[in-house]
Design an enzyme around this catalytic site. Sequence first.
Site, PDB file in Angstrom:
ATOM      1  N   ARG A  53     -47.679 -12.783 -22.068  1.00 53.78           N
ATOM      2  CA  ARG A  53     -46.245 -12.827 -22.348  1.00 53.78           C
ATOM      3  C   ARG A  53     -45.955 -12.245 -23.739  1.00 53.78           C
ATOM      4  O   ARG A  53     -45.074 -11.410 -23.907  1.00 53.78           O
ATOM      5  CB  ARG A  53     -45.767 -14.278 -22.269  1.00 53.78           C
ATOM      6  CG  ARG A  53     -44.310 -14.451 -22.671  1.00 53.78           C
ATOM      7  CD  ARG A  53     -43.866 -15.916 -22.588  1.00 53.78           C
ATOM      8  NE  ARG A  53     -42.481 -16.042 -23.019  1.00 53.78           N
ATOM      9  CZ  ARG A  53     -42.118 -16.188 -24.274  1.00 53.78           C
ATOM     10  NH1 ARG A  53     -43.031 -16.213 -25.242  1.00 53.78           N
ATOM     11  NH2 ARG A  53     -40.834 -16.276 -24.587  1.00 53.78           N
TER      12      ARG A  53
ATOM     13  N   ARG B 187     -36.587 -13.182 -26.711  1.00 53.61           N
ATOM     14  CA  ARG B 187     -36.965 -11.765 -26.797  1.00 53.61           C
ATOM     15  C   ARG B 187     -35.731 -10.906 -27.084  1.00 53.61           C
ATOM     16  O   ARG B 187     -35.800  -9.946 -27.839  1.00 53.61           O
ATOM     17  CB  ARG B 187     -37.704 -11.299 -25.540  1.00 53.61           C
ATOM     18  CG  ARG B 187     -36.834 -11.065 -24.304  1.00 53.61           C
ATOM     19  CD  ARG B 187     -37.645 -10.639 -23.116  1.00 53.61           C
ATOM     20  NE  ARG B 187     -38.483 -11.750 -22.635  1.00 53.61           N
ATOM     21  CZ  ARG B 187     -39.465 -11.608 -21.754  1.00 53.61           C
ATOM     22  NH1 ARG B 187     -39.743 -10.419 -21.267  1.00 53.61           N
ATOM     23  NH2 ARG B 187     -40.159 -12.648 -21.359  1.00 53.61           N
TER      24      ARG B 187
ATOM     25  N   ASP C 259       0.943  -1.469 -48.952  1.00 57.33           N
ATOM     26  CA  ASP C 259       1.916  -1.217 -47.901  1.00 57.33           C
ATOM     27  C   ASP C 259       3.140  -0.648 -48.582  1.00 57.33           C
ATOM     28  O   ASP C 259       3.670  -1.218 -49.537  1.00 57.33           O
ATOM     29  CB  ASP C 259       2.266  -2.462 -47.087  1.00 57.33           C
ATOM     30  CG  ASP C 259       2.860  -2.052 -45.740  1.00 57.33           C
ATOM     31  OD1 ASP C 259       2.193  -1.306 -45.000  1.00 57.33           O
ATOM     32  OD2 ASP C 259       4.010  -2.415 -45.446  1.00 57.33           O
TER      33      ASP C 259
ATOM     34  N   GLY D 138       3.642  12.296 -46.730  1.00 53.88           N
ATOM     35  CA  GLY D 138       4.736  11.465 -46.212  1.00 53.88           C
ATOM     36  C   GLY D 138       6.093  12.129 -46.386  1.00 53.88           C
ATOM     37  O   GLY D 138       6.297  13.273 -45.975  1.00 53.88           O
TER      38      GLY D 138
HETATM   39  O1  LIG Z   1       4.080   8.217 -52.214  1.00 55.36           O
HETATM   40  C1  LIG Z   1       4.554   8.444 -51.090  1.00 55.36           C
HETATM   41  N1  LIG Z   1       4.983   9.651 -50.757  1.00 55.36           N
HETATM   42  C2  LIG Z   1       5.450   9.917 -49.541  1.00 55.36           C
HETATM   43  N2  LIG Z   1       5.536   9.027 -48.546  1.00 55.36           N
HETATM   44  C3  LIG Z   1       5.113   7.792 -48.840  1.00 55.36           C
HETATM   45  C4  LIG Z   1       4.610   7.441 -50.089  1.00 55.36           C
HETATM   46  N3  LIG Z   1       4.267   6.158 -50.073  1.00 55.36           N
HETATM   47  C5  LIG Z   1       4.525   5.720 -48.844  1.00 55.36           C
HETATM   48  N4  LIG Z   1       5.056   6.708 -48.099  1.00 55.36           N
HETATM   49  C6  LIG Z   1       5.408   6.637 -46.686  1.00 55.36           C
HETATM   50  C7  LIG Z   1       4.308   7.282 -45.888  1.00 55.36           C
HETATM   51  C8  LIG Z   1       4.169   6.433 -44.686  1.00 55.36           C
HETATM   52  O2  LIG Z   1       5.034   6.938 -43.688  1.00 55.36           O
HETATM   53  C9  LIG Z   1       4.659   5.062 -45.116  1.00 55.36           C
HETATM   54  C10 LIG Z   1       3.535   4.141 -45.516  1.00 55.36           C
HETATM   55  O3  LIG Z   1       3.191   3.315 -44.444  1.00 55.36           O
HETATM   56  P1  LIG Z   1       1.917   2.360 -44.595  1.00 55.36           P
HETATM   57  O4  LIG Z   1       1.755   1.507 -43.420  1.00 55.36           O
HETATM   58  O5  LIG Z   1       1.970   1.691 -45.928  1.00 55.36           O
HETATM   59  O6  LIG Z   1       0.713   3.407 -44.697  1.00 55.36           O
HETATM   60  P2  LIG Z   1      -0.124   4.167 -43.567  1.00 55.36           P
HETATM   61  O7  LIG Z   1       0.065   3.523 -42.241  1.00 55.36           O
HETATM   62  O8  LIG Z   1       0.127   5.603 -43.681  1.00 55.36           O
HETATM   63  O9  LIG Z   1      -1.621   3.903 -44.064  1.00 55.36           O
HETATM   64  P3  LIG Z   1      -2.378   2.462 -44.223  1.00 55.36           P
HETATM   65  O10 LIG Z   1      -1.529   1.410 -43.578  1.00 55.36           O
HETATM   66  O11 LIG Z   1      -3.695   2.658 -43.576  1.00 55.36           O
HETATM   67  O12 LIG Z   1      -2.505   2.245 -45.711  1.00 55.36           O
HETATM   68  O13 LIG Z   1       5.480   5.292 -46.272  1.00 55.36           O
HETATM   69 MG   LIG Z   2       0.073   1.510 -42.008  1.00 59.30          MG
END
Ligand SMILES: O=c1nc[nH]c2c1ncn2[C@H]1C[C@H](O)[C@@H](COP(=O)(O)OP(=O)(O)OP(=O)(O)O)O1
Ligand SMILES: [Mg+2]
Length: 444
Positions: free
Chosen positions: A87, A127, A319, A403
Site C-alpha cells: 500500500r 493519499r 473607489d 476614464g
Molecule cells: O482620475 C480619473 N480620471 C478619469 N476618470 C476617472 C478618474 N478617477 C476615476 N475615474 C472614473 C473612471 C471609472 O469610470 C470610474 C472609477 O470606477 P471604480 O470602480 O473606482 O474603478 P474601476 O472599476 O475602473 O477599477 P477598480 O474598481 O478595479 O479599482 O471613475
Molecule cells: Mg470598479
Amino acid sequence: MLRHDSRSENQLRNVEIETNVMKYSEGSVLITFGDTKVLCSATVEERVPKFIRGKGTGWIAAEYQMLPRATQTRNMRESTKGKVSGRTMEIQRLIGRSLRAVIDLTLLGERSIIVDCDVLQADGGTRTASITGAFVAVQLAIQELMRKNIIKKNPVKDYLAAISVGILPSGECVLDLDYKEDVAALVDMNLVMTGSGRFVEIQGTGEEATFSGEELNTLLFYGKSGIETLIAKQKEVLLVSKRQETSQEKKEVLIATRNKGKAKEFAAIFAEKGFTVKTLLDYPDLPDVEETGKTFEENARLKAETIAQIVQGPVLADDSGLIVDALLGQPGIYSARFAGPNKSDAANNAKLLHELTGIATEKRTARYHCTLVLAEPNKESLVVSGELEGTIGTIPQGENGFGYDSLFYIPSEKKTAAELSEDQKNRISHRAKAIEALRGQWKS
Ligand SMILES: O=c1nc[nH]c2c1ncn2[C@H]1C[C@H](O)[C@@H](COP(=O)(O)OP(=O)(O)OP(=O)(O)O)O1
Ligand SMILES: [Mg+2]
C-alpha cells in the site's frame, strides 16, 4: 440526515493548508482535511537518480508514511518491520507520478525534489491529502529555487490536487469521504486533477459492488468541483506566503484595483515616497470583488478589506468617479459602469455627452471624487478622500489620463485632465489629494 457529520453530498471537510511549518525543508506544508492531517516536506537535492544522470533533466519523487498512532490502534513502523508495505509503495508512486505530470523536469535542471508525506492522523483520504499538500510544498521549494536564481523559469506547468469520491451504502454519491464513510462505501474513487481540469489519475473500484456510467459521471462532477475548491485554496496560500516574503524585503503597497489608469497614477505618486506598487493586475489569481456598496466608501472598503483578508497584509483600494451636478450627482459610484457592465471609457464618455445635450456651459459643473480605504487584517480601516473641481466639455480634448479625463475641464489649469501631463495631474488630482490625506495617518 445524509452524512453522519451532516455534510451535504458535494461538500468538502474543513480544509486548512499551513505553509512553511518546518525550519529546514525548502518547502513544507501541514494539510488538514477534517481529522486527517498530513505533513508534507519538500527537499531539494543537487543530484538525480542514476537512470537519468547526465541528461540535464530533473526528478521528483515522494515517500509516504503513517505515524504509528495516526490510527485508532498503534501500527508498527514499517522501519521496525523492515518492510515497506504494498500500500505504501503504491501511494508514494502515485504521489510522485502525479507531481511529475505538472512539472517540467527539464526546466528543473539536474536536481531532485523529494517530498516526504507523513500522515500524523488518518481519517480517510490520506493519499489525496498528501498529493494536494505535496504540490504546495513543491511549489514553495521551487519558489525558493527561483528566488535564489538557481532556476530561471518556473517549471510548474499547472496546479494539481486530489480528492476522494464514493458511493455510500444508501446509494448516494459523495465527495471527500472520511474513514467511517470510506470503510462502508460501495464504491471508492480517488481523483487527481490539474488546475486546467485535466485528469492525471482515476482510481475507482466497486467494493463487492458495481456502479453505473451515470453514477460515474456524478462522482467525476463532484470530484471536479472539490478539486477546483482545493486549487483555489492552494493559490491563496501560495500567494500569501510569496507576498510575506517579498513585502519583508521591499517597501511595497498592494492596491486592490484592476484599472490600468489608476495603477499608473498610484505607481508614480508612491514612487516619490519610496514605495513600489502592486495591483491586482500583478496577481490575476485574486478574485474580482463585486462593487455592491451604495457609496464610494462602501465600495472601497469592500475591495480593500476582502483582499486584505485573503493576502493577510495591508491593502489599499480606490473607489472613484465623476459627480455631475446637472445629472444630480450621476454617474457617481456607477462611473465605471455608466454605459453598461462591459466597462468602456469610450462608451461612458459618449453617454455622458448625450445626457448633457443642450445643457449650458455654466451648468456643466462636476467634480472627480476619490475615496481610499487602507485595510489591514484585524485592524480598523483608514478612510480618506479627495476631490477635484471641473466642468464637462462638449468635445473630448487631450490624449493623457483615462476614464472621463478628455471631457473633464479644469478651469484653474485651463485644460482638460487629459491635456495635463502625468506629473501635473498627479499634483492636483482627487487621487493625489486622497493619498496626501492618507499620508498623515498612515504609519508604516
Ligand atoms: O482620475 C480619473 N480620471 C478619469 N476618470 C476617472 C478618474 N478617477 C476615476 N475615474 C472614473 C473612471 C471609472 O469610470 C470610474 C472609477 O470606477 P471604480 O470602480 O473606482 O474603478 P474601476 O472599476 O475602473 O477599477 P477598480 O474598481 O478595479 O479599482 O471613475
Ligand atoms: Mg470598479
